[in-house]
Scaffold this active site. Sequence first.
Site, PDB file in Angstrom:
ATOM      1  N   SER A 176     -13.447 -42.291 -12.330  1.00  0.00           N
ATOM      2  CA  SER A 176     -14.285 -41.202 -11.820  1.00  0.00           C
ATOM      3  C   SER A 176     -15.556 -40.999 -12.661  1.00  0.00           C
ATOM      4  CB  SER A 176     -13.450 -39.918 -11.731  1.00  0.00           C
ATOM      5  OG  SER A 176     -14.119 -38.948 -10.987  1.00  0.00           O
ATOM      6  N   ASP A 273     -13.001 -42.760  -0.724  1.00  0.00           N
ATOM      7  CA  ASP A 273     -12.817 -42.005  -1.969  1.00  0.00           C
ATOM      8  C   ASP A 273     -12.731 -40.503  -1.698  1.00  0.00           C
ATOM      9  OD1 ASP A 273     -12.848 -41.040  -4.513  1.00  0.00           O
ATOM     10  OD2 ASP A 273     -14.918 -41.587  -4.935  1.00  0.00           O
ATOM     11  N   HIS A 347      -8.302 -41.488  -5.262  1.00  0.00           N
ATOM     12  CA  HIS A 347      -9.376 -41.326  -6.239  1.00  0.00           C
ATOM     13  C   HIS A 347      -8.776 -41.657  -7.599  1.00  0.00           C
ATOM     14  CE1 HIS A 347     -13.180 -39.959  -7.805  1.00  0.00           C
ATOM     15  NE2 HIS A 347     -12.567 -39.191  -8.676  1.00  0.00           N
TER      16      HIS A 347
END
Length: 405
Positions: A176, A273, A347
């Site tokens: 991330s 995502d 994610h």
Amino acid sequence: MLILEIMLSLLFFLAFGPWCVYSEERLLVEMTLVPNATVNGAVCLDGSLPAYHLHRGFGAGVNNWILQFEGGGWCNDIPSCLERAKTRRGSTRYMNKLEVFSGILSNNASLNPDFYNWNRVKLRYCDGASFSGDSKFDNGTSLLYFRGYKIWEAIIHDLLPKGLATACKALLSGCSAGALATFLHCDNFTKMLPSNASVKCLSDAGFFLDERDISLNYTMRSFYLDLIALQGIEKNLNQNCMRSTNNSKLCFFPQYALKYITTPYFILNSAYDVFQSTFPQQFHHSLIPPSADLHGHWNRCKLNPAMCNANQINVLQGLRHDMLVALNSFYKNSISGGMFINSCFAHCQSESQDTWFAVDSPRIHNKTIAEAVGDWYFSRRITKEIDCPYPCDTTCHNLIPSAQV
Ligand SMILES: *[C@@H]1O[C@H](CO)[C@@H](O)[C@H](O)[C@H]1NC(C)=O
Ligand SMILES: *[C@@H]1O[C@H](CO)[C@@H](O)[C@H](O)[C@H]1NC(C)=O
Ligand SMILES: *[C@@H]1O[C@H](CO)[C@@H](O)[C@H](O)[C@H]1NC(C)=O
Ligand SMILES: *[C@@H]1O[C@H](CO)[C@@H](O)[C@H](O)[C@H]1NC(C)=O
Ligand SMILES: *[C@@H]1O[C@H](CO)[C@@H](O)[C@H](O)[C@H]1NC(C)=O
Ligand SMILES: *[C@@H]1O[C@H](CO)[C@@H](O)[C@H](O)[C@H]1NC(C)=O
Ligand SMILES: *[C@@H]1O[C@H](CO)[C@@H](O)[C@H](O)[C@H]1NC(C)=O
Ligand SMILES: *[C@@H]1O[C@H](CO)[C@@H](O)[C@H](O)[C@H]1NC(C)=O
């Protein structure tokens, strides 16, 4: 919220305290503070020392290193950074001192076949700007340090004498906001290691697109431009990218910086995502910011893609389409590159065992993410996998939108 987190970490500590650091399922690794960091002003938002967790390699992996940037969103204005400075996202004071190493950080060969015996490091995230800022806010009553770039340098300088300086193989990775740091620091990581070392980089869920939201605003772009200005990031962006564009700040976006990265690169991302597509309400800079959905038409779809109507599915397919367009040149032209773009609503898929390497993990062409990354890293085969569009993938069942950013 904070109290809840403290309570959870306390429970966690009681359940998995230091007396069972090596349990069969969970490897817990102690935090190491970087005391020398203050010399260069490399401190967290609140001025606390930066930190990492290191678990030593062994056997054939003893000279190999994987560094993993922790993720956790960003703060792009003074109020949100002041708020963050009082939490584990902005201060090592509030962080758990033991970190679970699983997935790509596991030390178990049957859970992490290619990297289990490497030196594995998790770099804790406490600057709010993907380890890339370099400035300070001080108006007499409030003080904030924006020193992400210095933290990155301080941690590397602490690790070099611990064996990183004689690394044979290395992989810089991140999830991330940490995956964005991987894009930003990949080539500099290569420069800091011995020239004969084999250095590669991996980003997991960091391909944040310069995308218009459903009201046609560039929400993510304006969010990032505020972040770049607040934290003094511009001077740490890829210089070659900046020289070749009129809007040099956009080099913060991986899609523009990617072609200037010379180190072999692997892009792991979901084409849907959940941070960028359907992520819950608190995130105001995704494809569907709450301001663009005042009547909550997306609420059900955000919680479960099976509840999306045809129009909403079209919007989500548009995100996948734009991601594949942005990756097209890398897909076609990057000889040393690898990719795994699947169609699960996910994610970050490398840190959790379920998604990295398990019997029921997500697969493309029957390869797990761990196998795809290993095949690419060790040049066993060319690995550029793109999944068929949602909902065709039947290996996604174990994934639910996660709160981890
Ligand atoms: C490694 O993982 C396997 C599969 O979960 C497990 O059976 C084995 O006990 C683990 N080994 C160690 C040393 O924890
Ligand atoms: C300093 O900034 C904080 C946060 O923006 C604000 O609350 C405070 O009033 C400011 N202090 C002064 C002296 O301007
Ligand atoms: C910290 O800095 C001092 C003085 O520069 C140096 O001697 C020492 O080796 C450094 N320690 C680490 C862990 O880098
Ligand atoms: C790199 O060079 C050094 C010094 O010649 C040598 O000791 C080391 O083994 C080499 N590393 C690799 C990965 O070849
Ligand atoms: C990247 O590394 C080079 C070489 O070590 C260094 O000169 C340069 O300042 C670094 N880039 C940034 C943005 O600090
Ligand atoms: C930059 O802007 C100038 C003038 O607007 C234009 O001619 C040029 O093509 C632009 N360059 C790039 C790389 O976009
Ligand atoms: C889109 O951006 C404009 C200009 O920044 C702003 O006034 C407007 O409120 C935004 N629309 C939404 C739905 O957020
Ligand atoms: C998929 O891979 C597994 C091993 O991971 C193997 O047992 C299985 O036969 C493969 N399935 C197909 C359809 O190739």
